[in-house]
Design a protein around this motif. Structure first.
Motif, PDB file in Angstrom:
ATOM      1  N   GLY A   8       0.818  -1.210   0.000  1.00 28.98           N
ATOM      2  CA  GLY A   8       0.000   0.000   0.000  1.00 28.98           C
ATOM      3  C   GLY A   8       0.853   1.262   0.000  1.00 28.98           C
ATOM      4  O   GLY A   8       0.622   2.174  -0.795  1.00 28.98           O
ATOM      5  N   ARG A  12       1.411   4.229  -2.944  1.00 27.66           N
ATOM      6  CA  ARG A  12       1.161   5.636  -2.636  1.00 27.66           C
ATOM      7  C   ARG A  12       2.400   6.494  -2.922  1.00 27.66           C
ATOM      8  O   ARG A  12       2.316   7.552  -3.523  1.00 27.66           O
ATOM      9  CB  ARG A  12       0.731   5.769  -1.168  1.00 27.66           C
ATOM     10  CG  ARG A  12       0.142   7.133  -0.860  1.00 27.66           C
ATOM     11  CD  ARG A  12      -0.555   7.134   0.470  1.00 27.66           C
ATOM     12  NE  ARG A  12      -1.671   6.191   0.524  1.00 27.66           N
ATOM     13  CZ  ARG A  12      -2.378   5.951   1.621  1.00 27.66           C
ATOM     14  NH1 ARG A  12      -2.079   6.554   2.741  1.00 27.66           N
ATOM     15  NH2 ARG A  12      -3.374   5.093   1.605  1.00 27.66           N
ATOM     16  N   PRO A  84       2.859  -0.007 -10.891  1.00 24.93           N
ATOM     17  CA  PRO A  84       2.225  -1.329 -10.900  1.00 24.93           C
ATOM     18  C   PRO A  84       3.226  -2.463 -11.114  1.00 24.93           C
ATOM     19  O   PRO A  84       3.023  -3.581 -10.625  1.00 24.93           O
ATOM     20  CB  PRO A  84       1.258  -1.265 -12.087  1.00 24.93           C
ATOM     21  CG  PRO A  84       1.116   0.155 -12.448  1.00 24.93           C
ATOM     22  CD  PRO A  84       2.344   0.857 -11.985  1.00 24.93           C
TER      23      PRO A  84
ATOM     24  N   ILE B  57      -3.565   4.410 -14.868  1.00 26.15           N
ATOM     25  CA  ILE B  57      -2.558   3.882 -13.936  1.00 26.15           C
ATOM     26  C   ILE B  57      -2.567   4.718 -12.653  1.00 26.15           C
ATOM     27  O   ILE B  57      -2.519   4.185 -11.543  1.00 26.15           O
ATOM     28  CB  ILE B  57      -1.156   3.911 -14.569  1.00 26.15           C
ATOM     29  CG1 ILE B  57      -1.142   3.128 -15.877  1.00 26.15           C
ATOM     30  CG2 ILE B  57      -0.120   3.343 -13.598  1.00 26.15           C
ATOM     31  CD1 ILE B  57       0.183   3.187 -16.616  1.00 26.15           C
ATOM     32  N   SER B  61      -3.454   3.023  -8.998  1.00 28.42           N
ATOM     33  CA  SER B  61      -2.469   2.956  -7.911  1.00 28.42           C
ATOM     34  C   SER B  61      -2.905   3.803  -6.726  1.00 28.42           C
ATOM     35  O   SER B  61      -2.740   3.402  -5.574  1.00 28.42           O
ATOM     36  CB  SER B  61      -1.098   3.427  -8.399  1.00 28.42           C
ATOM     37  OG  SER B  61      -0.656   2.596  -9.434  1.00 28.42           O
ATOM     38  N   GLY B  62      -3.460   4.976  -7.010  1.00 27.21           N
ATOM     39  CA  GLY B  62      -3.924   5.847  -5.938  1.00 27.21           C
ATOM     40  C   GLY B  62      -5.005   5.199  -5.096  1.00 27.21           C
ATOM     41  O   GLY B  62      -4.943   5.200  -3.863  1.00 27.21           O
ATOM     42  N   SER B  65      -3.921   1.838  -3.044  1.00 27.42           N
ATOM     43  CA  SER B  65      -3.199   2.000  -1.783  1.00 27.42           C
ATOM     44  C   SER B  65      -4.185   2.192  -0.624  1.00 27.42           C
ATOM     45  O   SER B  65      -3.911   1.807   0.498  1.00 27.42           O
ATOM     46  CB  SER B  65      -2.226   3.169  -1.873  1.00 27.42           C
ATOM     47  OG  SER B  65      -2.919   4.386  -1.955  1.00 27.42           O
ATOM     48  N   ALA B  66      -5.365   2.757  -0.925  1.00 28.94           N
ATOM     49  CA  ALA B  66      -6.381   2.903   0.119  1.00 28.94           C
ATOM     50  C   ALA B  66      -7.139   1.599   0.345  1.00 28.94           C
ATOM     51  O   ALA B  66      -7.413   1.224   1.485  1.00 28.94           O
ATOM     52  CB  ALA B  66      -7.344   4.015  -0.255  1.00 28.94           C
ATOM     53  N   ILE B  68      -6.173  -1.495  -0.080  1.00 25.42           N
ATOM     54  CA  ILE B  68      -5.401  -2.569   0.540  1.00 25.42           C
ATOM     55  C   ILE B  68      -5.622  -2.570   2.050  1.00 25.42           C
ATOM     56  O   ILE B  68      -5.711  -3.609   2.688  1.00 25.42           O
ATOM     57  CB  ILE B  68      -3.907  -2.447   0.168  1.00 25.42           C
ATOM     58  CG1 ILE B  68      -3.700  -2.945  -1.266  1.00 25.42           C
ATOM     59  CG2 ILE B  68      -3.035  -3.244   1.115  1.00 25.42           C
ATOM     60  CD1 ILE B  68      -2.310  -2.805  -1.801  1.00 25.42           C
ATOM     61  N   ILE B  75      -6.046 -10.405  -3.682  1.00 28.75           N
ATOM     62  CA  ILE B  75      -4.837 -10.335  -4.506  1.00 28.75           C
ATOM     63  C   ILE B  75      -4.614 -11.636  -5.275  1.00 28.75           C
ATOM     64  O   ILE B  75      -4.185 -11.615  -6.418  1.00 28.75           O
ATOM     65  CB  ILE B  75      -3.603 -10.013  -3.622  1.00 28.75           C
ATOM     66  CG1 ILE B  75      -3.794  -8.658  -2.917  1.00 28.75           C
ATOM     67  CG2 ILE B  75      -2.331  -9.989  -4.447  1.00 28.75           C
ATOM     68  CD1 ILE B  75      -3.939  -7.484  -3.862  1.00 28.75           C
ATOM     69  N   MET B  79      -4.311 -11.451  -9.161  1.00 24.14           N
ATOM     70  CA  MET B  79      -3.055 -11.792  -9.823  1.00 24.14           C
ATOM     71  C   MET B  79      -3.266 -12.934 -10.816  1.00 24.14           C
ATOM     72  O   MET B  79      -2.700 -12.922 -11.906  1.00 24.14           O
ATOM     73  CB  MET B  79      -2.016 -12.174  -8.763  1.00 24.14           C
ATOM     74  CG  MET B  79      -0.596 -11.890  -9.144  1.00 24.14           C
ATOM     75  SD  MET B  79      -0.265 -10.149  -9.511  1.00 24.14           S
ATOM     76  CE  MET B  79       0.381  -9.575  -7.949  1.00 24.14           C
ATOM     77  N   GLU B  82      -4.666 -11.555 -13.882  1.00 25.13           N
ATOM     78  CA  GLU B  82      -3.738 -10.661 -14.574  1.00 25.13           C
ATOM     79  C   GLU B  82      -3.020 -11.347 -15.727  1.00 25.13           C
ATOM     80  O   GLU B  82      -2.589 -10.686 -16.669  1.00 25.13           O
ATOM     81  CB  GLU B  82      -2.680 -10.138 -13.595  1.00 25.13           C
ATOM     82  CG  GLU B  82      -3.109  -8.975 -12.753  1.00 25.13           C
ATOM     83  CD  GLU B  82      -3.412  -7.729 -13.549  1.00 25.13           C
ATOM     84  OE1 GLU B  82      -3.111  -7.683 -14.741  1.00 25.13           O
ATOM     85  OE2 GLU B  82      -3.966  -6.802 -12.952  1.00 25.13           O
ATOM     86  N   PHE B 212      -7.515  -2.856  -8.687  1.00 25.24           N
ATOM     87  CA  PHE B 212      -6.117  -3.262  -8.554  1.00 25.24           C
ATOM     88  C   PHE B 212      -5.554  -3.718  -9.906  1.00 25.24           C
ATOM     89  O   PHE B 212      -4.442  -3.358 -10.293  1.00 25.24           O
ATOM     90  CB  PHE B 212      -5.995  -4.376  -7.508  1.00 25.24           C
ATOM     91  CG  PHE B 212      -4.847  -5.304  -7.721  1.00 25.24           C
ATOM     92  CD1 PHE B 212      -3.548  -4.867  -7.552  1.00 25.24           C
ATOM     93  CD2 PHE B 212      -5.064  -6.619  -8.109  1.00 25.24           C
ATOM     94  CE1 PHE B 212      -2.481  -5.727  -7.770  1.00 25.24           C
ATOM     95  CE2 PHE B 212      -4.007  -7.479  -8.329  1.00 25.24           C
ATOM     96  CZ  PHE B 212      -2.721  -7.029  -8.161  1.00 25.24           C
ATOM     97  N   GLY B 215      -4.483  -1.051 -13.135  1.00 24.67           N
ATOM     98  CA  GLY B 215      -3.169  -0.420 -13.209  1.00 24.67           C
ATOM     99  C   GLY B 215      -2.140  -1.300 -13.892  1.00 24.67           C
ATOM    100  O   GLY B 215      -1.359  -0.844 -14.725  1.00 24.67           O
ATOM    101  N   VAL B 216      -2.146  -2.585 -13.549  1.00 24.81           N
ATOM    102  CA  VAL B 216      -1.187  -3.515 -14.139  1.00 24.81           C
ATOM    103  C   VAL B 216      -1.486  -3.693 -15.635  1.00 24.81           C
ATOM    104  O   VAL B 216      -0.574  -3.705 -16.471  1.00 24.81           O
ATOM    105  CB  VAL B 216      -1.214  -4.879 -13.404  1.00 24.81           C
ATOM    106  CG1 VAL B 216      -0.170  -5.816 -13.982  1.00 24.81           C
ATOM    107  CG2 VAL B 216      -0.988  -4.692 -11.913  1.00 24.81           C
TER     108      VAL B 216
END
Lengths: 127, 286
Positions: A8, A12, A84, B57, B61-62, B65-66, B68, B75, B79, B82, B212, B215-216
């Motif tokens: 995380g 960030r 990523p 992206i 990602s932004g 992070s929240a 998670i 995940i 994954m 993905e 999630f 982004g990847v």
């Protein structure tokens, strides 16, 4: 702090660093009224001739001390794209530490796909 | 023509607005961004989709992070899927490079319009059930460990769930990755469909896991976009920053509104933009 928190924070930090670099680049661009030999009018036009095909990632990093504004923007974009990728890499470590064989392999395949797209494809396409 | 500073402010405002709309509908900023850029701001679709892929992206990602912290994102499932989305994205971005280098842009306008219009259906039927019907596990549930649990703050309880039909999820995800590479969007709606409908996962797990994955997927396509010169630095810079601001505001508004009328307004915007994109692709003057 467990592994999920590390991931995380990594995400960030990646976003914040890239946003800061992009903003610095834009401020420099408006200050110098141009970058890398292009005028700001050329760069800011909707049909601009300035795009990523003329910026080679390795040259962007070496050009940073010269304070070329667009190099900062592009470095910010590169870090954004890398975020990523780092996340997937941390995923490999996470699954390996959990001794989850299947998902370690799966995540390595995903990482390989990313590496293939980012480093091998440009070579194959010969650009 | 706008002066550089005015143009930059316009980019920030439009992408912030798209970020707000995108986070409120769960479609992502790019869905609204590309049509507004191309239809109203005279930006070539090549640069519009390049900037939008970059913004995807940033928001993924932004937000990830929240998310998670909440431990709702699965995940493992993300994954696993993905593999398909990144492969799809490589195929999609190579296809679009072929399309653009042969000046067949109209195809992208039409496909984009169709994708927007298909979202209308998803918007209208969405979230009737918060939790999926209980199902029997299949062989993929066990092999790929498709299970998990999370605490649902709205339902005030621990939710345990299992996923099924991993293979069907993979097929849909390849297609979602292809669309993502082709149009420069995250194709979150399609990813949610894959997890929600095909794999029978709860809505909250599908949406956060899809976020999630976006982004990847976008990072995979971005290298080909970079190589072929679809990333215009001025536009991409303003878009990335603007969408981040918009998504942040959007999440703050989101907790206050659950009103159905608002969903209908967004759906009307989707129809409006979707029809215009198709018409532009068919050669009518929008």
């Amino acid at each position: 702090m467990d592994f999920n928190d590390i991931i995380g924070y990594a995400l960030r930090i990646g976003v914040i660093i890239s946003a800061v670099l992009i903003i610095i680049g834009v401020i420099l661009l408006f200050t110098f009224q141009g970058s890398n030999g292009f005028s700001i009018e050329q760069i800011a036009s909707p049909n601009s001739i300035v795009n990523s095909s003329i910026f080679i990632p390795s040259e962007i990093v070496s050009g940073l001390p010269d304070l070329r504004p667009l190099d900062y923007v592009y470095l910010g974009l590169m870090i954004l794209i890398a975020t990523p990728v780092v996340r997937v890499f941390l995923g490999i470590i996470q699954f390996a530490s959990e001794r989850n064989k299947l998902y370690t392999i799966i995540t390595i395949i995903v990482f390989f796909n990313l590496m293939f797209a980012i480093f091998l494809l440009p070579l194959i396409l010969g650009k | 023509m706008l002066q550089p500073l005015e143009f930059f402010i316009a980019i920030i405002l439009v992408s912030a607005l798209s970020g707000i709309l995108g986070s409120l509908t769960g479609l992502g900023g790019a869905t609204f961004l590309v049509p507004i850029y191309t239809l109203y701001m005279g930006i070539p679709i090549v640069y519009a989709s390049g900037a939008s892929l970059i913004s995807t992206i940033a928001t993924s990602s932004g937000a990830a992070s929240a998310y998670i912290k909440d431990r709702i994102t699965n995940i493992r499932i993300g994954m696993g899927l993905e593999i398909a989305t990144t492969s799809g994205s490589i195929a999609g971005s190579l296809t679009v490079a072929y399309i653009y280098s042969h000046h067949l842009q109209f195809i992208i306008y039409i496909i984009f319009g169709i994708v927007l219009l298909s979202q209308v259906y998803v918007q209208l039927i969405k979230s009737k059930f918060e939790l999926p019907k209980p199902v029997k596990p299949d062989w993929t549930t066990k092999v790929f460990g498709l299970y998990g649990k999370y605490y649902d703050a709205a339902l005030h309880k621990q939710v345990e769930y299992i996923g099924i039909r991993w293979w069907l999820g993979e097929i849909i995800m390849f297609f979602a990755g292809f669309i993502s590479g082709l149009l420069g969007i995250g194709s979150g709606a399609l990813k949610v469909l894959g997890m929600d409908w095909a794999m029978n996962l709860p809505m909250k797990v599908s949406t956060t896991t899809s976020n999630f994955m976006i982004g990847v997927t976008a990072a995979t396509g971005s290298s080909i976009y970079w190589l072929f010169g679809y990333i215009q630095p001025f536009l991409a810079a303003g878009t990335a920053v603007g969408v981040l601001i918009g998504a942040y505001i959007g999440t703050k508004i989101l907790v206050r509104i659950t009103n159905k009328t608002i969903r209908y307004i967004f759906t009307a915007i989707l129809i409006f933009l979707g029809i215009q994109m198709v018409l532009r692709g068919l050669g009518f003057g929008f």
